[in-house]
Design a protein around this motif. Structure first.
Motif, short mmCIF file in Angstrom:
data_model
loop_
_atom_site.label_atom_id
_atom_site.label_comp_id
_atom_site.label_asym_id
_atom_site.label_seq_id
_atom_site.Cartn_x
_atom_site.Cartn_y
_atom_site.Cartn_z
N SER A 1 35.99 -15.96 -3.87
CA SER A 1 37.26 -15.47 -4.38
C SER A 1 38.18 -15.26 -3.18
CB SER A 1 37.03 -14.15 -5.12
OG SER A 1 38.25 -13.63 -5.60
N ILE A 2 39.48 -15.40 -3.38
CA ILE A 2 40.43 -15.18 -2.29
C ILE A 2 41.47 -14.18 -2.77
CG2 ILE A 2 42.26 -16.24 -0.88
CD1 ILE A 2 40.64 -18.84 -0.92
N THR A 3 41.78 -13.19 -1.94
CA THR A 3 42.86 -12.26 -2.26
C THR A 3 43.95 -12.36 -1.21
OG1 THR A 3 41.36 -10.73 -3.38
CG2 THR A 3 43.48 -9.85 -2.66
N VAL A 4 45.17 -12.61 -1.68
CA VAL A 4 46.33 -12.74 -0.79
C VAL A 4 47.15 -11.45 -0.90
CG1 VAL A 4 48.53 -13.94 -0.51
CG2 VAL A 4 46.43 -15.24 -0.93
N ASP A 5 47.58 -10.95 0.24
CA ASP A 5 48.42 -9.76 0.28
C ASP A 5 49.88 -10.22 0.26
OD1 ASP A 5 49.80 -7.46 0.83
OD2 ASP A 5 48.35 -6.77 2.35
N GLU A 6 50.53 -10.04 -0.88
CA GLU A 6 51.88 -10.56 -1.10
C GLU A 6 52.85 -10.14 0.00
OE1 GLU A 6 54.42 -11.29 -5.13
OE2 GLU A 6 53.82 -9.21 -4.75
N THR A 7 52.72 -8.94 0.48
CA THR A 7 53.67 -8.42 1.47
C THR A 7 53.53 -9.12 2.82
OG1 THR A 7 52.14 -6.69 2.20
CG2 THR A 7 53.65 -6.13 0.40
N ARG A 8 52.42 -9.81 3.03
CA ARG A 8 52.21 -10.47 4.32
C ARG A 8 52.61 -11.94 4.29
NH1 ARG A 8 46.44 -8.18 6.42
NH2 ARG A 8 47.39 -8.55 8.46
N VAL A 9 52.96 -12.46 3.13
CA VAL A 9 53.31 -13.88 3.02
C VAL A 9 54.77 -14.09 3.39
CG1 VAL A 9 53.47 -15.88 1.49
CG2 VAL A 9 51.63 -14.21 1.17
N PRO A 10 55.04 -14.85 4.45
CA PRO A 10 56.43 -15.07 4.83
C PRO A 10 57.16 -15.96 3.81
CG PRO A 10 54.93 -16.16 6.40
CD PRO A 10 54.08 -15.52 5.36
N VAL A 11 58.27 -15.45 3.28
CA VAL A 11 59.13 -16.23 2.36
C VAL A 11 60.58 -15.90 2.72
CG1 VAL A 11 59.72 -16.77 -0.03
CG2 VAL A 11 57.41 -15.96 0.51
N ARG A 12 61.42 -16.91 2.85
CA ARG A 12 62.84 -16.68 3.13
C ARG A 12 63.51 -16.04 1.92
NH1 ARG A 12 63.57 -19.48 7.82
NH2 ARG A 12 62.20 -21.29 7.97
N GLU A 13 64.49 -15.21 2.20
CA GLU A 13 65.16 -14.50 1.12
C GLU A 13 65.83 -15.46 0.14
OE1 GLU A 13 68.13 -10.92 1.53
OE2 GLU A 13 66.51 -10.80 3.02
N GLN A 14 66.47 -16.52 0.68
CA GLN A 14 67.18 -17.44 -0.22
C GLN A 14 66.19 -18.22 -1.08
OE1 GLN A 14 67.28 -17.35 3.16
NE2 GLN A 14 68.10 -19.28 3.98
N VAL A 15 64.97 -18.44 -0.57
CA VAL A 15 63.95 -19.13 -1.36
C VAL A 15 63.47 -18.22 -2.49
CG1 VAL A 15 61.57 -20.04 -1.31
CG2 VAL A 15 63.20 -20.68 0.49
N LEU A 16 63.24 -16.96 -2.15
CA LEU A 16 62.85 -15.99 -3.19
C LEU A 16 63.91 -15.90 -4.28
CD1 LEU A 16 61.26 -12.67 -1.90
CD2 LEU A 16 60.36 -14.37 -3.51
N GLY A 17 65.18 -15.82 -3.85
CA GLY A 17 66.28 -15.72 -4.80
C GLY A 17 66.34 -16.94 -5.71
N ALA A 18 66.18 -18.14 -5.11
CA ALA A 18 66.21 -19.37 -5.91
C ALA A 18 65.05 -19.39 -6.90
CB ALA A 18 66.15 -20.58 -4.98
N CYS A 19 63.88 -18.96 -6.45
CA CYS A 19 62.71 -18.94 -7.34
C CYS A 19 62.96 -18.01 -8.53
CB CYS A 19 61.47 -18.49 -6.59
SG CYS A 19 60.79 -19.79 -5.54
N GLU A 20 63.56 -16.86 -8.25
CA GLU A 20 63.84 -15.93 -9.34
C GLU A 20 64.81 -16.55 -10.34
OE1 GLU A 20 65.02 -12.02 -8.04
OE2 GLU A 20 63.13 -11.81 -6.94
N MET A 21 65.85 -17.18 -9.79
CA MET A 21 66.86 -17.75 -10.65
C MET A 21 66.31 -18.90 -11.50
SD MET A 21 70.55 -19.04 -9.39
CE MET A 21 70.90 -20.61 -10.12
N LEU A 22 65.44 -19.72 -10.88
CA LEU A 22 64.95 -20.92 -11.57
C LEU A 22 63.66 -20.65 -12.35
CD1 LEU A 22 65.54 -23.36 -8.59
CD2 LEU A 22 66.83 -23.35 -10.73
N GLY A 23 63.12 -19.47 -12.19
CA GLY A 23 61.87 -19.15 -12.89
C GLY A 23 60.64 -19.78 -12.26
N TYR A 24 60.70 -20.04 -10.95
CA TYR A 24 59.54 -20.61 -10.26
C TYR A 24 58.70 -19.51 -9.64
CZ TYR A 24 62.08 -25.08 -10.32
OH TYR A 24 62.76 -26.21 -10.69
#
Lengths: 336, 336
Positions: free
Chosen positions: B239-262
């Motif tokens: 099993s693998i557990t990923v710590d979401e807070t440690r995963v680097p994601v650009r803010e604009q990518v996060l925003g786009a994902c939220e908007m597009l439902g990805y």
């Protein structure tokens, strides 16, 4: 499978793609050396000279008498590797599938690939699948890339051809091109015309056993014999003269060429091999070819001369000589 | 060149194809090891374990911020070969060109391929070109197949992952997928968002130098991090557990994902590498990754645990855990 046809989701990298791989590709290829969980396949090779060749197949229609795009994709690349004298060992396969392709068509194609690979003695070890929207492909495009091992000490090259050498052809010209175009256009020249698509690696190996001083091999695919011989003449700075009466061509192929205005020397073949050998080895090479699979109609068709460099001639039945030109413009698109 | 656009005759095997090869491909690649007169390229390899990987690229559009289909086609296959720990050395390239493609677009793509190949230190040694009628392709599809040499004694495998191992990611998630989809759909999330497409073979080699006991590498392309980690968990029965807070994601990518439902974990990357290493080697691997090209934002993002086998979890900022599912259905077609 969840669907009878290919969906865009089958190319998503997600769970549907996983099922397509497991239920269709792995089942279809049935090769224990196929790597399905890693991005790269790995295998042991002896050190030395390696041959690598790639070809993408876009033939239309996908199925035609005597074969299909799958058989073509395996044989074509096996033969390209074999022209270097290498023993083809491994293939990779890349598919571009069109949304809406019947999964049963894909299974049929994979079955043909498996049969051809087994006949050639090569392993399909890794693959990739992309799906494009309906209308953006033609059912299936297939890339195959082949890896082979060149026997130690062997170095074939068109540049090695010398005046006095002899040109052999492993069988009749034009069968593949005329079969595909007549299927596509709904022309019926003959009921028994079929593609010649076949793996010729065993034939090349047999010729090299009997004539280890062979200069080079070429498979006369797109552009036909004319392109193959012009490339040899050009690379070696020699001239080649072909005796038209010695070139095997089926009657129905000749008839179709006349009707369609094609030059049979420019029509594609997918199961024929050209070999250039020193004159001393010609008879040995010819009988090896004739004993090999797909070589029963092999013939000595011409000879290498000194000049004019880079030119190919055809000597006709009436003794006249004309230039065997490379195809200019376009004759038969989507032939392989 | 005789024409500003690609003609069907450029795929004929005749004289126009010869000119396309000589004037565009050879000039564009500028690699002295490119074999242009033989059907197969040959080269010397040391004996041992060889890695082979293939991928066909059908990305739409062909050009997007930070890259194009050419850069993608080289980097993607270089990275697939590198995941096995192999040193990528040679590439074959197969093109399917659509009739009407501007030759200048092709030149631009070849230029990108050349730059990426030089950066990766691989040679493009052999190729093939087919032309399909207008409407039957999308400008260009490119297959690349890569050959690499696995260092002696190295045997990476997802099956080797053990509870207690640590999961590293070489940089931010989702840049490629969001860049391509926003270019295609005419969305402007940000002016500085660009594909991450990059060759990561030097990064993998650097990690292996510092952490020779690394278990495996995966490049999270189609299906994103979710597919990569689920495959590892599945293959190793962990099993693998990923710590979401440690995963680097650009803010604009996060925003786009939220908007597009990805789900950003399911979005494709083309310049990121996942590594699983024993806990003892985690710091060494991390600093090697950070010093390597394209690894400056690398992070330890998770760990391998015992059970439930084959399952991946995300631990959220609030301490809750949810399953990181593989993509079901289809999210972003034609992303690579």
């Amino acid at each position: 499978m969840d669907s009878d046809t290919i969906l865009l989701a089958h190319g998503s990298g997600g769970s549907l793609m996983r099922r397509l791989i497991d239920e269709v590709f792995v089942a279809g290829f049935g090769d224990s050396q196929l790597s399905v969980t890693d991005d790269a396949a790995t295998f042991e090779l002896p050190g030395g000279r390696i041959a690598l060749s790639t070809d993408t197949y876009v033939v239309s229609p996908l199925f035609f008498p005597g074969g299909d795009i799958g058989r073509l994709a395996v044989c074509g690349t096996v033969n390209d590797v074999a022209t270097s004298g290498a023993r083809p060992l491994y293939l990779s396969v890349g598919f571009v599938l069109e949304e809406g392709l019947p999964v049963d068509d894909l299974r049929r194609i994979l079955h043909s690939m498996r049969e051809a690979a087994e006949e050639a003695g090569v392993h399909i070890v890794t693959g990739d699948t992309k799906v494009v929207e309906r209308g953006h492909g033609d059912g299936v495009y297939i890339n195959t890339t082949g890896v082979g091992v060149v026997p130690e000490g062997l170095s074939l090259s068109a540049a090695a051809c010398r005046p006095g050498d002899v040109v052999l052809l492993s069988g009749s010209l034009g069968d593949h091109g005329i079969t595909v175009v007549s299927t596509r256009e709904g022309l019926e020249f003959s009921t028994d015309l079929r593609t010649d698509a076949a793996p010729l690696n065993h034939l090349v190996a047999a010729v090299l056993d009997s004539a280890p001083d062979a200069r080079c091999f070429r498979d006369p695919t797109r552009g036909g014999l004319a392109s193959a011989l012009n490339e040899i003449a050009d690379t070696s700075g020699t001239s080649i003269t072909v005796d038209e009466t010695r070139v095997p061509v089926r009657e129905q192929v000749l008839g179709a060429c006349e009707m369609l205005g094609y030059d049979v020397f420019q029509v594609a073949n997918e199961g024929k091999m050209v070999a250039v050998v020193p004159a001393d080895s010609a008879e040995a090479a010819l009988s090896a070819m004739r004993r090999a699979p797909y070589g029963e109609d092999a013939a000595i068709i011409g000879e290498v001369t000194e000049a004019p460099a880079g030119t190919v001639y055809v000597r006709t039945a009436f003794g006249a000589a004309r230039v065997m030109d490379m195809l200019v413009g376009e004759q038969l698109p989507r032939i392989c």
